[in-house]
Design a protein around this motif. Structure first.
Motif, PDB file in Angstrom:
ATOM      1  N   MET A   1      33.005  28.802  25.316  1.00 51.20           N
ATOM      2  CA  MET A   1      32.848  30.086  24.821  1.00 51.20           C
ATOM      3  C   MET A   1      33.802  31.735  24.609  1.00 51.20           C
ATOM      4  O   MET A   1      33.834  31.847  23.343  1.00 51.20           O
ATOM      5  CB  MET A   1      32.044  30.848  26.027  1.00 51.20           C
ATOM      6  CG  MET A   1      30.849  32.239  25.939  1.00 51.20           C
ATOM      7  SD  MET A   1      29.581  32.767  26.935  1.00 51.20           S
ATOM      8  CE  MET A   1      30.480  33.629  27.503  1.00 51.20           C
ATOM      9  N   THR A   2      34.999  31.411  25.550  1.00 46.34           N
ATOM     10  CA  THR A   2      35.999  32.574  25.098  1.00 46.34           C
ATOM     11  C   THR A   2      36.902  32.226  23.764  1.00 46.34           C
ATOM     12  O   THR A   2      37.170  32.730  22.625  1.00 46.34           O
ATOM     13  CB  THR A   2      37.079  32.221  25.985  1.00 46.34           C
ATOM     14  OG1 THR A   2      36.810  32.479  27.406  1.00 46.34           O
ATOM     15  CG2 THR A   2      38.646  32.903  25.926  1.00 46.34           C
ATOM     16  N   ALA A   3      36.750  30.904  23.363  1.00 47.37           N
ATOM     17  CA  ALA A   3      37.627  29.945  22.484  1.00 47.37           C
ATOM     18  C   ALA A   3      36.859  30.540  21.145  1.00 47.37           C
ATOM     19  O   ALA A   3      37.000  30.686  20.299  1.00 47.37           O
ATOM     20  CB  ALA A   3      37.422  28.807  22.277  1.00 47.37           C
ATOM     21  N   ALA A   4      35.537  30.040  21.275  1.00 50.10           N
ATOM     22  CA  ALA A   4      34.330  30.519  20.466  1.00 50.10           C
ATOM     23  C   ALA A   4      34.255  32.382  19.846  1.00 50.10           C
ATOM     24  O   ALA A   4      34.069  32.565  19.418  1.00 50.10           O
ATOM     25  CB  ALA A   4      33.027  30.641  20.306  1.00 50.10           C
ATOM     26  N   TYR A   5      34.525  33.429  21.189  1.00 47.41           N
ATOM     27  CA  TYR A   5      35.065  34.152  21.025  1.00 47.41           C
ATOM     28  C   TYR A   5      35.580  34.584  20.278  1.00 47.41           C
ATOM     29  O   TYR A   5      36.272  35.813  19.022  1.00 47.41           O
ATOM     30  CB  TYR A   5      34.239  35.198  22.547  1.00 47.41           C
ATOM     31  CG  TYR A   5      34.930  36.613  22.263  1.00 47.41           C
ATOM     32  CD1 TYR A   5      33.747  37.582  21.715  1.00 47.41           C
ATOM     33  CD2 TYR A   5      36.362  37.562  22.338  1.00 47.41           C
ATOM     34  CE1 TYR A   5      34.154  39.066  21.399  1.00 47.41           C
ATOM     35  CE2 TYR A   5      36.287  38.356  22.510  1.00 47.41           C
ATOM     36  CZ  TYR A   5      35.345  39.568  21.829  1.00 47.41           C
ATOM     37  OH  TYR A   5      35.532  40.429  21.466  1.00 47.41           O
TER      38      TYR A   5
ATOM     39  N   LYS B   1      22.021  38.504  27.502  1.00 43.84           N
ATOM     40  CA  LYS B   1      21.998  39.227  26.271  1.00 43.84           C
ATOM     41  C   LYS B   1      23.245  39.733  25.952  1.00 43.84           C
ATOM     42  O   LYS B   1      23.640  40.291  25.256  1.00 43.84           O
ATOM     43  CB  LYS B   1      20.918  40.984  27.168  1.00 43.84           C
ATOM     44  CG  LYS B   1      19.767  40.144  26.506  1.00 43.84           C
ATOM     45  CD  LYS B   1      18.966  41.530  27.406  1.00 43.84           C
ATOM     46  CE  LYS B   1      17.214  41.215  27.274  1.00 43.84           C
ATOM     47  NZ  LYS B   1      16.538  42.294  27.982  1.00 43.84           N
ATOM     48  N   ILE B   2      24.315  40.040  27.505  1.00 49.10           N
ATOM     49  CA  ILE B   2      25.167  39.896  27.199  1.00 49.10           C
ATOM     50  C   ILE B   2      26.053  39.290  26.704  1.00 49.10           C
ATOM     51  O   ILE B   2      26.980  39.256  25.972  1.00 49.10           O
ATOM     52  CB  ILE B   2      26.305  40.644  28.869  1.00 49.10           C
ATOM     53  CG1 ILE B   2      25.702  41.511  29.598  1.00 49.10           C
ATOM     54  CG2 ILE B   2      27.769  40.868  29.069  1.00 49.10           C
ATOM     55  CD1 ILE B   2      25.830  41.897  31.099  1.00 49.10           C
ATOM     56  N   ILE B   3      25.883  37.674  26.582  1.00 44.35           N
ATOM     57  CA  ILE B   3      26.389  36.938  25.913  1.00 44.35           C
ATOM     58  C   ILE B   3      26.972  36.966  24.919  1.00 44.35           C
ATOM     59  O   ILE B   3      27.736  37.232  23.951  1.00 44.35           O
ATOM     60  CB  ILE B   3      26.179  35.718  26.877  1.00 44.35           C
ATOM     61  CG1 ILE B   3      27.064  35.599  28.278  1.00 44.35           C
ATOM     62  CG2 ILE B   3      26.800  34.563  25.695  1.00 44.35           C
ATOM     63  CD1 ILE B   3      25.935  34.428  28.865  1.00 44.35           C
TER      64      ILE B   3
ATOM     65  N   TYR C   1      28.198  39.326  21.602  1.00 46.24           N
ATOM     66  CA  TYR C   1      29.516  39.060  21.974  1.00 46.24           C
ATOM     67  C   TYR C   1      29.731  38.005  20.424  1.00 46.24           C
ATOM     68  O   TYR C   1      30.193  37.683  20.292  1.00 46.24           O
ATOM     69  CB  TYR C   1      30.699  38.612  23.241  1.00 46.24           C
ATOM     70  CG  TYR C   1      30.911  39.902  23.769  1.00 46.24           C
ATOM     71  CD1 TYR C   1      31.858  41.052  23.386  1.00 46.24           C
ATOM     72  CD2 TYR C   1      29.689  40.097  24.981  1.00 46.24           C
ATOM     73  CE1 TYR C   1      31.807  41.636  24.155  1.00 46.24           C
ATOM     74  CE2 TYR C   1      30.383  41.620  26.043  1.00 46.24           C
ATOM     75  CZ  TYR C   1      30.988  42.054  25.568  1.00 46.24           C
ATOM     76  OH  TYR C   1      31.556  43.309  26.225  1.00 46.24           O
ATOM     77  N   GLY C   2      27.931  38.386  20.023  1.00 48.84           N
ATOM     78  CA  GLY C   2      27.900  36.867  18.733  1.00 48.84           C
ATOM     79  C   GLY C   2      28.050  35.481  19.709  1.00 48.84           C
ATOM     80  O   GLY C   2      27.921  34.228  18.784  1.00 48.84           O
TER      81      GLY C   2
END
Length: 86
Positions: free
Chosen positions: A1-5, A65-67, A70-71
């Motif tokens: 998830m972090t990498a995608a963001y 919703k929070i996730i 961030y797209g």
């Protein structure tokens, strides 16, 4: 998830971020990762309060919703029951 963001926001545009394939030799690849909030084991009231807050955020869909804000895919909020990933 972090990498995608980071790919969307930090200029990692030359790289392709893909989900890993589950591999029995790597148990952590078979279950989504989970965040943890360290606290002293002796402070069980704090642990219970954190767990209750997280459970409520899951119930209302706030974490998804929070996730999504961030797209990222809101399904990333579905990480199963609490567990220690080794």
């Amino acid at each position: 998830m972090t990498a995608a963001y980071n790919q969307k926001t930090a200029g990692y545009r030359g790289y392709k971020v893909l989900p890993i394939r589950a591999d029995a030799a790597v148990p952590a690849s078979q279950s989504p990762s989970q965040a943890g909030f360290p606290y002293q084991k002796s402070n069980s009231a704090l642990g219970e309060a954190i767990s209750a807050d997280i459970a409520e955020m899951h119930k209302t869909g706030e974490i998804a919703k929070i996730i999504q804000s961030y797209g990222l895919q809101p399904s990333a909020a579905d990480v199963g029951e609490p567990r220690l990933v080794q």
